[in-house]
Motif scaffolding. Structure first.
Motif, PDB file in Angstrom:
ATOM      1  N   ALA A 163      20.661  55.364   8.529  1.00  0.00           N
ATOM      2  CA  ALA A 163      20.793  54.992   9.940  1.00  0.00           C
ATOM      3  C   ALA A 163      21.019  56.233  10.795  1.00  0.00           C
ATOM      4  O   ALA A 163      20.436  56.374  11.885  1.00  0.00           O
ATOM      5  N   ALA A 164      21.847  57.165  10.309  1.00  0.00           N
ATOM      6  CA  ALA A 164      22.089  58.416  11.038  1.00  0.00           C
ATOM      7  C   ALA A 164      20.802  59.227  11.153  1.00  0.00           C
ATOM      8  O   ALA A 164      20.531  59.851  12.193  1.00  0.00           O
ATOM      9  N   ALA A 165      19.991  59.229  10.077  1.00  0.00           N
ATOM     10  CA  ALA A 165      18.721  59.958  10.119  1.00  0.00           C
ATOM     11  C   ALA A 165      17.794  59.378  11.183  1.00  0.00           C
ATOM     12  O   ALA A 165      17.089  60.127  11.888  1.00  0.00           O
ATOM     13  N   HIS A 166      17.779  58.051  11.302  1.00  0.00           N
ATOM     14  CA  HIS A 166      16.950  57.422  12.338  1.00  0.00           C
ATOM     15  C   HIS A 166      17.452  57.777  13.736  1.00  0.00           C
ATOM     16  O   HIS A 166      16.654  57.920  14.671  1.00  0.00           O
ATOM     17  N   LEU A 184      27.674  61.726  12.174  1.00  0.00           N
ATOM     18  CA  LEU A 184      27.201  60.402  12.588  1.00  0.00           C
ATOM     19  C   LEU A 184      27.372  59.380  11.455  1.00  0.00           C
ATOM     20  O   LEU A 184      27.773  58.233  11.689  1.00  0.00           O
ATOM     21  N   THR A 185      27.073  59.806  10.225  1.00  0.00           N
ATOM     22  CA  THR A 185      27.242  58.914   9.067  1.00  0.00           C
ATOM     23  C   THR A 185      28.707  58.527   8.905  1.00  0.00           C
ATOM     24  O   THR A 185      29.038  57.351   8.680  1.00  0.00           O
ATOM     25  N   LEU A 186      29.597  59.514   9.007  1.00  0.00           N
ATOM     26  CA  LEU A 186      31.028  59.228   8.902  1.00  0.00           C
ATOM     27  C   LEU A 186      31.472  58.269   9.999  1.00  0.00           C
ATOM     28  O   LEU A 186      32.294  57.367   9.760  1.00  0.00           O
ATOM     29  N   LEU A 187      30.926  58.451  11.201  1.00  0.00           N
ATOM     30  CA  LEU A 187      31.273  57.565  12.316  1.00  0.00           C
ATOM     31  C   LEU A 187      30.818  56.134  12.039  1.00  0.00           C
ATOM     32  O   LEU A 187      31.557  55.167  12.303  1.00  0.00           O
ATOM     33  N   LEU A 188      29.610  55.975  11.490  1.00  0.00           N
ATOM     34  CA  LEU A 188      29.108  54.635  11.186  1.00  0.00           C
ATOM     35  C   LEU A 188      29.942  53.972  10.085  1.00  0.00           C
ATOM     36  O   LEU A 188      30.244  52.768  10.163  1.00  0.00           O
ATOM     37  N   VAL A 189      30.331  54.742   9.071  1.00  0.00           N
ATOM     38  CA  VAL A 189      31.168  54.194   7.999  1.00  0.00           C
ATOM     39  C   VAL A 189      32.534  53.798   8.545  1.00  0.00           C
ATOM     40  O   VAL A 189      33.082  52.734   8.203  1.00  0.00           O
ATOM     41  N   ALA A 190      33.097  54.642   9.425  1.00  0.00           N
ATOM     42  CA  ALA A 190      34.394  54.323  10.029  1.00  0.00           C
ATOM     43  C   ALA A 190      34.302  53.059  10.884  1.00  0.00           C
ATOM     44  O   ALA A 190      35.215  52.221  10.869  1.00  0.00           O
ATOM     45  N   ALA A 191      33.199  52.910  11.628  1.00  0.00           N
ATOM     46  CA  ALA A 191      33.017  51.708  12.450  1.00  0.00           C
ATOM     47  C   ALA A 191      32.935  50.460  11.571  1.00  0.00           C
ATOM     48  O   ALA A 191      33.479  49.398  11.913  1.00  0.00           O
ATOM     49  N   LEU A 192      32.270  50.601  10.432  1.00  0.00           N
ATOM     50  CA  LEU A 192      32.197  49.481   9.489  1.00  0.00           C
ATOM     51  C   LEU A 192      33.594  49.103   9.013  1.00  0.00           C
ATOM     52  O   LEU A 192      33.955  47.920   8.969  1.00  0.00           O
ATOM     53  N   ASP A 335       9.719  65.431   9.174  1.00  0.00           N
ATOM     54  CA  ASP A 335       9.837  64.366  10.176  1.00  0.00           C
ATOM     55  C   ASP A 335       9.901  62.970   9.556  1.00  0.00           C
ATOM     56  O   ASP A 335      10.413  62.031  10.182  1.00  0.00           O
ATOM     57  N   ALA A 336       9.368  62.805   8.348  1.00  0.00           N
ATOM     58  CA  ALA A 336       9.352  61.486   7.704  1.00  0.00           C
ATOM     59  C   ALA A 336      10.441  61.335   6.652  1.00  0.00           C
ATOM     60  O   ALA A 336      10.553  60.272   6.038  1.00  0.00           O
ATOM     61  N   ASN A 337      11.240  62.375   6.436  1.00  0.00           N
ATOM     62  CA  ASN A 337      12.268  62.303   5.396  1.00  0.00           C
ATOM     63  C   ASN A 337      13.324  61.265   5.757  1.00  0.00           C
ATOM     64  O   ASN A 337      13.980  61.357   6.792  1.00  0.00           O
ATOM     65  N   GLY A 338      13.466  60.235   4.899  1.00  0.00           N
ATOM     66  CA  GLY A 338      14.452  59.182   5.128  1.00  0.00           C
ATOM     67  C   GLY A 338      14.041  58.156   6.160  1.00  0.00           C
ATOM     68  O   GLY A 338      14.795  57.210   6.417  1.00  0.00           O
ATOM     69  N   ARG A 339      12.863  58.317   6.763  1.00  0.00           N
ATOM     70  CA  ARG A 339      12.445  57.389   7.840  1.00  0.00           C
ATOM     71  C   ARG A 339      10.918  57.314   7.908  1.00  0.00           C
ATOM     72  O   ARG A 339      10.321  57.435   8.987  1.00  0.00           O
ATOM     73  N   ASP A 358      13.450  51.981  15.633  1.00  0.00           N
ATOM     74  CA  ASP A 358      14.632  52.747  15.230  1.00  0.00           C
ATOM     75  C   ASP A 358      15.909  51.939  15.431  1.00  0.00           C
ATOM     76  O   ASP A 358      16.786  51.899  14.558  1.00  0.00           O
ATOM     77  N   ILE A 359      16.022  51.314  16.598  1.00  0.00           N
ATOM     78  CA  ILE A 359      17.235  50.530  16.891  1.00  0.00           C
ATOM     79  C   ILE A 359      17.383  49.387  15.898  1.00  0.00           C
ATOM     80  O   ILE A 359      18.475  49.123  15.369  1.00  0.00           O
ATOM     81  N   SER A 360      16.274  48.698  15.625  1.00  0.00           N
ATOM     82  CA  SER A 360      16.311  47.591  14.665  1.00  0.00           C
ATOM     83  C   SER A 360      16.707  48.088  13.279  1.00  0.00           C
ATOM     84  O   SER A 360      17.528  47.462  12.591  1.00  0.00           O
ATOM     85  N   THR A 361      16.139  49.239  12.880  1.00  0.00           N
ATOM     86  CA  THR A 361      16.439  49.784  11.555  1.00  0.00           C
ATOM     87  C   THR A 361      17.897  50.225  11.459  1.00  0.00           C
ATOM     88  O   THR A 361      18.576  49.966  10.455  1.00  0.00           O
ATOM     89  N   ILE A 362      18.377  50.898  12.493  1.00  0.00           N
ATOM     90  CA  ILE A 362      19.778  51.340  12.504  1.00  0.00           C
ATOM     91  C   ILE A 362      20.710  50.143  12.392  1.00  0.00           C
ATOM     92  O   ILE A 362      21.685  50.150  11.631  1.00  0.00           O
ATOM     93  N   ALA A 363      20.419  49.078  13.134  1.00  0.00           N
ATOM     94  CA  ALA A 363      21.282  47.888  13.126  1.00  0.00           C
ATOM     95  C   ALA A 363      21.303  47.222  11.757  1.00  0.00           C
ATOM     96  O   ALA A 363      22.373  46.881  11.231  1.00  0.00           O
ATOM     97  N   ILE A 364      20.130  47.061  11.140  1.00  0.00           N
ATOM     98  CA  ILE A 364      20.108  46.344   9.863  1.00  0.00           C
ATOM     99  C   ILE A 364      20.672  47.211   8.742  1.00  0.00           C
ATOM    100  O   ILE A 364      21.314  46.698   7.816  1.00  0.00           O
ATOM    101  N   LEU A 365      20.470  48.540   8.822  1.00  0.00           N
ATOM    102  CA  LEU A 365      21.066  49.416   7.819  1.00  0.00           C
ATOM    103  C   LEU A 365      22.587  49.391   7.916  1.00  0.00           C
ATOM    104  O   LEU A 365      23.292  49.362   6.907  1.00  0.00           O
ATOM    105  N   TRP A 366      23.103  49.429   9.128  1.00  0.00           N
ATOM    106  CA  TRP A 366      24.555  49.370   9.300  1.00  0.00           C
ATOM    107  C   TRP A 366      25.095  48.030   8.803  1.00  0.00           C
ATOM    108  O   TRP A 366      26.128  47.974   8.144  1.00  0.00           O
TER     109      TRP A 366
END
Length: 667
Positions: A163-166, A184-192, A335-339, A358-366
């Motif tokens: 999600a951070a890569a996206h 960004l990854t740490l922030l997403l994990v903390a939000a979870l 540019d395509a690594n991880g996404r 991107d938004i849809s992917t970030i949301a579903i990955l989170w």
């Protein structure tokens, strides 16, 4: 003499109360329970009634619950195509086809069978626990929990990393967030973690919206990608050249694909989650707790539909990514690594669609991380506290959330939020769980079903064993992380079992009619018991024990007593129901109790039988066993030096000495 006041309960801090809010009650006898046998011997035995709180979930149609599992399963499209190309290169579509065949003809039949045999969400781990005896099953479960923790924890970190890569590589925000993957990854994990600390509820509705949006955008992208491939026949020639550059024949391609496909196995995630959420699937009229036929059929339909959808998307995405994206763009920093699919969305469908993707992917990955966290919070309290192999706070959600989030932080930092680097560890966790499911189904069918069917599932299990071993050899970091989890679980489990060994760990005491009659007819109070080895049950053995007991305790010949024998059912169980029956051998009265530990069973029975007057008494003979051997025997076999252990359990459960059952020891 004035009785001492009961020991006051320690006052807990507001932080402790908040952390332990909603913890499940421990399955032990209440120390204030007086029991049914009061001084009036003519009174009818009382009964203790109560209600057991049950968590009831709202039932949903199977397709809605499929979306809840789909946030984990379908979200792997965000990173699976790119990892497949990195692992297999031009062979990616062929290796993906092998993976799809294993999914449809291997994993799917296995988990349809798991759903039929564990319809309440227990999963394959519980199946193996039932199939393997006593400590063998417990230790096997502990090992599998290590791999399950690897699977779910890496799901959290890998999904957040992708999600951070996206986010970082979105053209709109890329100039401002370049190089910010880790924080960004740490922030997403903390939000979870913050969501679960506040209180995570069933989110089927949110999952339906996310999955519908994500699959809709992917379907549109697949159509556009296929159209682009058909419009550019040269890409087929380039792919064919790349295929045969290092492989001389079709058979060589197939052979190499069979060797490579285990690296792609992370695309098979979601089956274990699909079984775990079975209690949410709506059943049919006539379903019973023992035979929820409608729920089982709904879950099997869920698994089939999810497998078909994911297999279709995996094949199409693997093909168009391999044909349309230059190989260098898959590499770290590309540019395509991880996404990979997001790369195609921006390139072929414009910035607006690409950003929406991107938004849809970030949301579903989170949200996939939320699904994994829910799996962890369902799995750990289901097994470890029941084994006595977890601290008391593990029955609460919030302390576990903090532990798992801290572990996730550590994994993010170790792998530096790199999606590709975490793929091997993720695949290891997924494959071990799938292998355990295949083995569990095979053993179950061979024990009770038709042998040819069992052999067929044995073949599937063999394929999963091969895939798992190959993945571990190729990418051992997953095995290393799993071993660290297993080691941590074993250390915590052993320490917890030792520290909690003196708890009164009995959920209830059940006396049958013969036991009730024997106790009512006993001529005096307080009740007196003499502990006796259950192996010697002849009249001569009881006569010898009576003589020895009266000599040791100076009991007059006219004072009657009851022999008390304890049979060990399963010493590996921590909490157990004590079942008591009454017997008569010649002139001797005997109570026979069944439990998981001799000292705990005796202590629980005495607490259960104490009335409002003088508590019951029990007479023991000193053991000849050494202290270290006795301690080990108590922890492993539930026996040991019974007299002091029984006294210590009673001392801890009842601080009032005048209310505490009395333990006599002699010899």
């Amino acid at each position: 003499m004035t009785s001492p006041s009961p020991r006051p309960e320690p006052r807990s801090s507001p932080l402790r109360r908040w952390l332990l809010e909603g913890a499940a009650p421990a399955a032990t006898l209440n120390r204030d329970y007086t029991g049914p046998y009061v001084e009036d011997r003519g009174a009818q035995p009382g009964t203790q009634t109560g209600t057991q709180a049950q968590t009831r979930h709202q039932a949903h149609s199977w397709w809605k619950v499929m979306c809840l599992t789909g946030v984990d399963y379908f979200s792997s499209l965000g990173y699976a195509p790119g990892i497949a190309v990195l692992a297999a290169g031009a062979l990616s579509p062929i290796a993906t086809l092998v993976l799809v065949l294993l999914t449809l003809f291997g994993a799917l039949p296995v988990y349809r069978r798991v759903a039929a045999e564990s319809p309440h969400g227990e999963g394959s781990i519980a199946m193996l626990e039932r199939l393997l005896p006593k400590w063998t099953g417990k230790l096997f479960v502990l090992a599998l929990l290590g791999f399950a923790a690897t699977d779910f924890t890496i799901t959290i970190t890998l999904s957040a990393s992708d999600a951070a890569a996206h986010i970082v590589q979105n053209p709109v925000v890329a100039p401002y967030l370049a190089g910010g993957n880790i924080w960004l990854t740490l922030l997403l994990v903390a939000a979870l973690g913050a969501v679960f600390l506040k209180g995570f509820k069933e989110a089927v509705g949110i999952a339906v919206v996310l999955v519908a949006l994500y699959l809709g955008l992917n379907a549109a992208l697949m159509v556009r990608g296929v159209a682009e491939v058909l419009a550019r026949p040269e890409v087929w020639g380039q792919w064919r050249t790349a295929l045969f550059a290092n492989h001389g024949s079709v058979f060589s391609l197939i052979g190499i694909s069979l060797l490579v496909f285990p690296k792609l196995a992370l695309g098979m995630s979601g089956f274990e989650t699909g079984v775990a959420v079975m209690p949410l699937v709506e059943g049919k009229l006539g379903d019973t707790a023992e035979k929820p036929t409608g729920r089982i059929k709904g879950t099997q339909t869920l698994l089939l539909t999810a497998a078909l959808i994911m297999s279709s998307f995996l094949m199409l995405s693997s093909l168009i990514c391999t044909l349309l994206i230059p190989a260098k763009d898959f590499l770290d920093g590309g540019d395509a690594n991880g996404r990979a699919l997001a790369y195609l969305a921006h390139r072929y469908m414009g910035g607006a669609f690409g950003s929406a993707y991107d938004i849809s992917t970030i949301a579903i990955l989170w949200f996939a991380g939320a699904s994994a966290m829910a799996g962890l919070l369902n799995l750990v309290p289901r097994f470890l506290p029941r084994y006595g192999m977890a601290p008391d706070w593990s029955r609460a959600t919030r302390p576990l959330v903090l532990v798992f989030i801290l572990i996730s932080f550590l994994i993010v930092l170790i792998f530096r939020a790199n999606v590709d680097a975490q793929g091997g560890a993720y695949a290891t966790g997924v494959l071990v769980l799938m292998t355990s499911a295949a083995v569990a189904v095979t053993v179950s069918i061979l024990k009770s079903g038709p042998r040819p069917l069992g052999l067929a599932f044995g073949g599937i299990a063999a394929v999963f064993v091969y895939t798992t071993i190959t993945n571990m050899v190729e990418r051992p970091e997953g095995l290393l992380i799993a071993l660290l989890f297993i080691a941590a679980i074993l250390v915590v489990s052993v320490a917890s079992r030792v520290l909690r060994s003196f708890e009164l760990r009995v959920s209830s005491v059940e006396l049958d009619h013969s036991a009730v009659t024997l106790l009512k007819e006993f001529p005096i109070r307080p009740l007196r018991f003499v502990a006796h080895d259950p192996d010697g049950n002849s009249p001569e053995e009881y006569r010898k024990k009576e003589l020895r007991a009266r000599q040791m305790a100076h009991l007059p010949d006219a004072d009657p007593f009851i022999f008390l024998e304890v049979h060990i059912d399963d010493a590996s169980e921590f909490s157990d129901v004590v079942e008591v029956s009454g017997h008569q051998v010649g002139e001797y009265r005997i109570l026979k109790a069944r439990g998981s530990s001799v000292p705990n069973t005796i202590a629980a029975l005495l607490m259960h039988l104490r009335g409002k007057g003088t508590p019951p008494q029990v007479y023991f003979q000193w053991s000849e066993e050494g202290p270290m051997a006795a301690a080990f025997d108590f922890l492993i076999a539930g026996e040991g030096d019974v007299p002091p252990l029984t006294h210590e359990i009673l001392r801890r459960v009842e601080p009032d000495r005048d209310r505490r059952p009395i333990v006599h020891v002699g010899g």
